[in-house]
Scaffold this motif. Structure first.
Motif, PDB file in Angstrom:
ATOM      1  N   ASP A 229     -35.006  33.257 -21.841  1.00  0.00           N
ATOM      2  CA  ASP A 229     -34.574  31.939 -22.867  1.00  0.00           C
ATOM      3  C   ASP A 229     -35.452  30.801 -22.190  1.00  0.00           C
ATOM      4  O   ASP A 229     -35.113  30.341 -21.133  1.00  0.00           O
ATOM      5  CB  ASP A 229     -33.098  31.447 -22.620  1.00  0.00           C
ATOM      6  CG  ASP A 229     -32.780  30.533 -23.371  1.00  0.00           C
ATOM      7  OD1 ASP A 229     -33.393  29.401 -23.549  1.00  0.00           O
ATOM      8  OD2 ASP A 229     -31.915  30.531 -24.154  1.00  0.00           O
ATOM      9  N   ARG A 230     -36.622  30.534 -22.669  1.00  0.00           N
ATOM     10  CA  ARG A 230     -37.548  29.439 -22.255  1.00  0.00           C
ATOM     11  C   ARG A 230     -36.788  27.822 -22.104  1.00  0.00           C
ATOM     12  O   ARG A 230     -37.013  27.368 -20.965  1.00  0.00           O
ATOM     13  CB  ARG A 230     -38.486  29.134 -22.956  1.00  0.00           C
ATOM     14  CG  ARG A 230     -39.651  30.524 -22.940  1.00  0.00           C
ATOM     15  CD  ARG A 230     -40.817  30.290 -23.915  1.00  0.00           C
ATOM     16  NE  ARG A 230     -40.728  30.717 -25.320  1.00  0.00           N
ATOM     17  CZ  ARG A 230     -41.054  30.142 -26.380  1.00  0.00           C
ATOM     18  NH1 ARG A 230     -42.026  29.186 -26.215  1.00  0.00           N
ATOM     19  NH2 ARG A 230     -40.814  30.473 -27.445  1.00  0.00           N
ATOM     20  N   TRP A 231     -35.819  27.632 -22.754  1.00  0.00           N
ATOM     21  CA  TRP A 231     -35.208  26.503 -22.343  1.00  0.00           C
ATOM     22  C   TRP A 231     -34.363  26.435 -21.160  1.00  0.00           C
ATOM     23  O   TRP A 231     -34.393  25.521 -20.381  1.00  0.00           O
ATOM     24  CB  TRP A 231     -34.244  26.148 -23.679  1.00  0.00           C
ATOM     25  CG  TRP A 231     -33.312  24.910 -23.318  1.00  0.00           C
ATOM     26  CD1 TRP A 231     -32.005  24.971 -23.081  1.00  0.00           C
ATOM     27  CD2 TRP A 231     -33.493  23.446 -23.591  1.00  0.00           C
ATOM     28  NE1 TRP A 231     -31.634  23.683 -22.973  1.00  0.00           N
ATOM     29  CE2 TRP A 231     -32.477  22.692 -23.300  1.00  0.00           C
ATOM     30  CE3 TRP A 231     -34.893  22.951 -23.933  1.00  0.00           C
ATOM     31  CZ2 TRP A 231     -32.638  21.294 -23.432  1.00  0.00           C
ATOM     32  CZ3 TRP A 231     -34.814  21.545 -23.996  1.00  0.00           C
ATOM     33  CH2 TRP A 231     -33.787  20.709 -23.802  1.00  0.00           C
ATOM     34  N   GLN A 232     -33.757  27.284 -21.003  1.00  0.00           N
ATOM     35  CA  GLN A 232     -32.945  27.615 -19.730  1.00  0.00           C
ATOM     36  C   GLN A 232     -33.563  27.958 -18.364  1.00  0.00           C
ATOM     37  O   GLN A 232     -33.367  27.292 -17.575  1.00  0.00           O
ATOM     38  CB  GLN A 232     -31.911  29.125 -20.008  1.00  0.00           C
ATOM     39  CG  GLN A 232     -30.777  28.565 -20.739  1.00  0.00           C
ATOM     40  CD  GLN A 232     -29.849  27.753 -20.423  1.00  0.00           C
ATOM     41  OE1 GLN A 232     -29.538  27.292 -19.569  1.00  0.00           O
ATOM     42  NE2 GLN A 232     -29.258  26.816 -21.663  1.00  0.00           N
ATOM     43  N   GLN A 233     -34.820  28.704 -18.506  1.00  0.00           N
ATOM     44  CA  GLN A 233     -35.619  28.828 -17.449  1.00  0.00           C
ATOM     45  C   GLN A 233     -36.322  27.470 -17.058  1.00  0.00           C
ATOM     46  O   GLN A 233     -36.611  27.130 -15.934  1.00  0.00           O
ATOM     47  CB  GLN A 233     -36.650  29.835 -17.880  1.00  0.00           C
ATOM     48  CG  GLN A 233     -36.127  31.158 -17.861  1.00  0.00           C
ATOM     49  CD  GLN A 233     -36.076  31.859 -16.509  1.00  0.00           C
ATOM     50  OE1 GLN A 233     -36.897  31.989 -15.921  1.00  0.00           O
ATOM     51  NE2 GLN A 233     -34.607  32.003 -16.155  1.00  0.00           N
ATOM     52  N   SER A 234     -36.528  26.671 -18.030  1.00  0.00           N
ATOM     53  CA  SER A 234     -37.163  25.343 -17.923  1.00  0.00           C
ATOM     54  C   SER A 234     -36.000  24.466 -17.026  1.00  0.00           C
ATOM     55  O   SER A 234     -36.824  23.745 -16.125  1.00  0.00           O
ATOM     56  CB  SER A 234     -37.513  24.504 -19.302  1.00  0.00           C
ATOM     57  OG  SER A 234     -38.552  25.196 -19.753  1.00  0.00           O
ATOM     58  N   LEU A 235     -34.945  24.355 -17.491  1.00  0.00           N
ATOM     59  CA  LEU A 235     -33.836  23.766 -16.786  1.00  0.00           C
ATOM     60  C   LEU A 235     -33.720  24.158 -15.351  1.00  0.00           C
ATOM     61  O   LEU A 235     -33.738  23.599 -14.242  1.00  0.00           O
ATOM     62  CB  LEU A 235     -32.350  23.805 -17.358  1.00  0.00           C
ATOM     63  CG  LEU A 235     -32.478  23.172 -18.656  1.00  0.00           C
ATOM     64  CD1 LEU A 235     -31.152  23.694 -19.396  1.00  0.00           C
ATOM     65  CD2 LEU A 235     -32.763  21.730 -18.592  1.00  0.00           C
ATOM     66  N   LEU A 236     -34.011  25.613 -15.165  1.00  0.00           N
ATOM     67  CA  LEU A 236     -34.037  26.062 -13.784  1.00  0.00           C
ATOM     68  C   LEU A 236     -35.301  25.821 -12.888  1.00  0.00           C
ATOM     69  O   LEU A 236     -35.224  25.398 -11.806  1.00  0.00           O
ATOM     70  CB  LEU A 236     -33.944  27.682 -13.801  1.00  0.00           C
ATOM     71  CG  LEU A 236     -34.044  28.651 -12.512  1.00  0.00           C
ATOM     72  CD1 LEU A 236     -33.073  27.962 -11.545  1.00  0.00           C
ATOM     73  CD2 LEU A 236     -34.059  29.851 -12.800  1.00  0.00           C
ATOM     74  N   LEU A 237     -36.420  25.730 -13.252  1.00  0.00           N
ATOM     75  CA  LEU A 237     -37.492  25.116 -12.908  1.00  0.00           C
ATOM     76  C   LEU A 237     -37.531  23.878 -12.234  1.00  0.00           C
ATOM     77  O   LEU A 237     -37.828  23.366 -11.219  1.00  0.00           O
ATOM     78  CB  LEU A 237     -38.809  25.400 -13.709  1.00  0.00           C
ATOM     79  CG  LEU A 237     -39.283  26.835 -13.937  1.00  0.00           C
ATOM     80  CD1 LEU A 237     -40.163  26.872 -15.117  1.00  0.00           C
ATOM     81  CD2 LEU A 237     -39.875  27.226 -12.608  1.00  0.00           C
TER      82      LEU A 237
END
Length: 253
Positions: A229-237
């Motif tokens: 999930d690109r949105w969730q991965q962005s938050l993680l980054l």
């Protein structure tokens, strides 16, 4: 744009030129706005700098050249970027990206030595994967690029492994994904040098998660479904970057 603001982001990056309604909505939400552009010939640098100035963009990241230019043509492009940035008072950060002048570490460090005024957008996944930074020793290559890291003022948040530029990081556990620690080393060092810099063009550092779609083969798909999930991965980054920045701030006190 409202969701971006509510998630805690301070700004967005568009391709130049953003649609007027998108730019208006971002500003309405109180978001900072910057853009990305490509410079193939010297005249492009003047054009995109002028556009950015007229639109009130905070800065630009640039793909400069295709990586096939000889040194004379490369120098003309670099000088055009530096001159356009100064003329229009727009910070312009050249990107460490494949298929550009700065696609490899050796040439990027050489250009930095020749043009110390150059400032960079570090998208280190291109080097980490494209030049397989672990092959021959990550520490050796990290030491080689350290002088250039002094002038990184913008970063595209993406983490890759030795075989793929954009991968699912799960929960961010470096025991499962050891390459995360390598990116933490890079990011923390960049933040530390930024905080120690005596002069900077912008009084803030821009870290922009940039996770792209399958149509350019960044987001990997398995049985027709994206790996993560690109949105969730962005938050993680973003969280990882904030941790690195806090560590850098602690070391500069």
């Amino acid at each position: 744009m409202a969701a971006i603001r509510e998630a805690g982001y301070d700004g967005v990056q568009f391709h130049i030129s953003p649609k007027p309604q998108e730019l208006e909505e971002a500003l309405k939400q109180g978001l900072g706005v910057c853009a990305a552009a490509r410079v193939n010939v010297p005249e492009d640098a003047v054009r995109v700098a002028q556009e950015a100035h007229l639109m009130g963009l905070e800065c630009l990241t640039l793909h400069v050249g295709w990586g096939l230019e000889d040194d004379d043509n490369a120098v003309r492009l670099i000088e055009a970027v530096l001159n356009a940035s100064a003329k229009h008072s727009v910070p312009m950060y050249v990107e460490t990206h494949r298929a550009t002048l700065f696609q490899d570490m050796w040439r990027a460090v050489g250009f930095h030595r020749r043009f110390p005024a150059l400032e960079f957008n570090g998208d280190f996944s291109h080097w980490y994967t494209g030049q397989e930074m672990v092959y021959g020793g990550f520490e050796t290559k990290f030491e080689f690029i350290k002088p250039m890291l002094e002038c990184v003022r913008f970063m595209h948040g993406r983490i890759g492994n030795p075989g793929s530029i954009q991968v699912d990081l799960g929960s961010g556990d470096s025991a499962e994904h050891p390459y995360i620690d390598h990116f933490k080393t890079l990011w923390t060092h960049v933040f530390t040098r930024y905080l120690k810099a005596e002069t900077v063009k912008q009084e803030f550092f821009t870290f922009t998660p940039e996770l792209l779609a399958p149509d350019i083969y960044y987001a990997r798909t398995f049985q027709g479904k994206e790996e993560s999930d690109r949105w969730q991965q962005s938050l993680l980054l973003r969280t990882i970057a904030q941790q690195c920045f806090a560590e850098a701030a602690k070391s500069t006190k």
